[in-house]
Scaffold this motif. Structure first.
Motif, PDB file in Angstrom:
ATOM      1  N   VAL A  81       0.797  -1.292  -0.065  1.00 46.53           N
ATOM      2  CA  VAL A  81       0.180  -0.012   0.108  1.00 46.53           C
ATOM      3  C   VAL A  81       0.784   1.343  -0.082  1.00 46.53           C
ATOM      4  O   VAL A  81       2.091   1.383   0.327  1.00 46.53           O
ATOM      5  N   ASN A  82       0.150   2.282  -0.461  1.00 44.19           N
ATOM      6  CA  ASN A  82       0.747   3.553  -0.327  1.00 44.19           C
ATOM      7  C   ASN A  82      -0.152   4.374   0.882  1.00 44.19           C
ATOM      8  O   ASN A  82      -1.125   4.087   0.875  1.00 44.19           O
ATOM      9  N   ILE A  83       0.748   4.904   1.841  1.00 49.10           N
ATOM     10  CA  ILE A  83       0.116   5.433   2.988  1.00 49.10           C
ATOM     11  C   ILE A  83      -0.449   6.897   2.563  1.00 49.10           C
ATOM     12  O   ILE A  83       0.443   7.767   1.921  1.00 49.10           O
ATOM     13  N   LEU A  84      -1.643   7.095   2.828  1.00 46.73           N
ATOM     14  CA  LEU A  84      -2.180   8.552   2.364  1.00 46.73           C
ATOM     15  C   LEU A  84      -2.483   9.393   3.637  1.00 46.73           C
ATOM     16  O   LEU A  84      -2.424  10.546   3.362  1.00 46.73           O
ATOM     17  N   GLY A  85      -2.656   8.991   4.606  1.00 45.66           N
ATOM     18  CA  GLY A  85      -2.947   9.545   5.818  1.00 45.66           C
ATOM     19  C   GLY A  85      -3.164   8.834   7.059  1.00 45.66           C
ATOM     20  O   GLY A  85      -3.124   7.488   7.091  1.00 45.66           O
ATOM     21  N   ILE A 102      -3.970   3.225  -0.045  1.00 47.56           N
ATOM     22  CA  ILE A 102      -4.381   2.979  -1.226  1.00 47.56           C
ATOM     23  C   ILE A 102      -3.378   1.544  -1.589  1.00 47.56           C
ATOM     24  O   ILE A 102      -2.334   1.611  -1.286  1.00 47.56           O
ATOM     25  N   ASN A 103      -4.140   0.497  -2.247  1.00 51.84           N
ATOM     26  CA  ASN A 103      -3.392  -0.709  -2.791  1.00 51.84           C
ATOM     27  C   ASN A 103      -2.591  -0.335  -4.253  1.00 51.84           C
ATOM     28  O   ASN A 103      -3.229   0.194  -5.107  1.00 51.84           O
ATOM     29  N   VAL A 104      -1.258  -0.243  -3.911  1.00 52.97           N
ATOM     30  CA  VAL A 104      -0.542   0.136  -5.207  1.00 52.97           C
ATOM     31  C   VAL A 104      -0.829  -0.755  -6.377  1.00 52.97           C
ATOM     32  O   VAL A 104      -0.423  -0.180  -7.442  1.00 52.97           O
ATOM     33  N   ASP A 105      -1.257  -1.893  -6.221  1.00 57.29           N
ATOM     34  CA  ASP A 105      -1.601  -2.510  -7.504  1.00 57.29           C
ATOM     35  C   ASP A 105      -2.931  -2.369  -7.702  1.00 57.29           C
ATOM     36  O   ASP A 105      -3.539  -3.231  -8.672  1.00 57.29           O
ATOM     37  N   GLY A 106      -3.653  -1.647  -7.284  1.00 58.87           N
ATOM     38  CA  GLY A 106      -5.359  -1.587  -7.484  1.00 58.87           C
ATOM     39  C   GLY A 106      -5.312  -0.703  -8.682  1.00 58.87           C
ATOM     40  O   GLY A 106      -4.624   0.018  -8.944  1.00 58.87           O
ATOM     41  N   TYR A 112      -4.166   8.357  -6.528  1.00 60.48           N
ATOM     42  CA  TYR A 112      -4.106   9.066  -5.089  1.00 60.48           C
ATOM     43  C   TYR A 112      -2.728   9.086  -4.501  1.00 60.48           C
ATOM     44  O   TYR A 112      -1.966   8.230  -4.587  1.00 60.48           O
ATOM     45  N   ASN A 113      -2.329  10.230  -3.971  1.00 58.75           N
ATOM     46  CA  ASN A 113      -0.942  10.632  -3.613  1.00 58.75           C
ATOM     47  C   ASN A 113      -0.926  11.090  -2.271  1.00 58.75           C
ATOM     48  O   ASN A 113      -0.072  10.749  -1.472  1.00 58.75           O
ATOM     49  N   ASP A 114      -1.927  11.533  -1.780  1.00 56.92           N
ATOM     50  CA  ASP A 114      -2.291  11.785  -0.251  1.00 56.92           C
ATOM     51  C   ASP A 114      -3.543  11.864   0.159  1.00 56.92           C
ATOM     52  O   ASP A 114      -4.523  11.763  -0.779  1.00 56.92           O
ATOM     53  N   ILE A 115      -3.859  12.337   1.349  1.00 57.43           N
ATOM     54  CA  ILE A 115      -5.095  12.308   1.895  1.00 57.43           C
ATOM     55  C   ILE A 115      -6.254  13.231   1.236  1.00 57.43           C
ATOM     56  O   ILE A 115      -7.540  13.078   1.284  1.00 57.43           O
ATOM     57  N   ASN A 116      -5.696  14.445   0.671  1.00 53.95           N
ATOM     58  CA  ASN A 116      -6.448  15.364  -0.163  1.00 53.95           C
ATOM     59  C   ASN A 116      -6.987  14.839  -1.222  1.00 53.95           C
ATOM     60  O   ASN A 116      -8.236  15.030  -1.862  1.00 53.95           O
TER      61      ASN A 116
END
Length: 144
Positions: A81-85, A102-106, A112-116
């Motif tokens: 996953v990539n951590i967003l927040g 967010i699942n990086v392979d999804g 999606y790069n951040d919580i915004n």
């Protein structure tokens, strides 16, 4: 399923509470969890450390993850996953962190790069997440 921290190598195993399998009731307007829910292996909410923001110690569990993608994961599936927040809560007097990821392979990971990005692409999703955690224990007669 839980990461069984009391066993050697912390395997993933069926959760049992008071001799029964935990049941997650549907909570209107939600049906079950609204994300893929899991934990980050080899992490730990330290019960001996008081968080400066909550004033409470950790819950003695691995750090939880709410994966927000559109792909439904299978039980006990391991994903990157990539951590967003981060959502930090107090549950039964203990600090309980929920990583929003967010699942990086999804299929939607590139958006999606951040919580915004979650706020922009899924309006009200974070509000629904907080609401779900406030209410999910009520059908069992518990309060958070």
């Amino acid at each position: 399923m839980v990461i069984a921290t009391k066993y050697a190598l912390s395997p993933i195993k069926q959760d049992v509470k008071k001799g029964k399998f935990p049941y997650l009731a549907n909570l209107f307007p939600y049906k079950g969890c609204i994300w893929n829910y899991g934990a980050i292996p080899q992490t730990w909410e330290d019960p001996g450390h008081s968080d400066k923001h909550t004033g409470c110690c950790g819950d003695n569990n691995p750090i939880d993850v709410c994966e927000t993608g559109s792909k439904v994961c299978t039980r006990a599936e391991i994903i990157r996953v990539n951590i967003l927040g981060l959502l930090v809560m107090i549950d039964k007097g203990e600090t309980d962190r929920k990583v929003i990821a967010i699942n990086v392979d999804g299929p939607d990971a590139a958006n999606y790069n951040d919580i915004n990005d979650v706020k922009w692409l899924k309006p009200s999703y974070l509000v629904a997440t907080v609401d779900w955690f406030r209410r999910y224990k009520f059908p069992d007669g518990k309060q958070i």
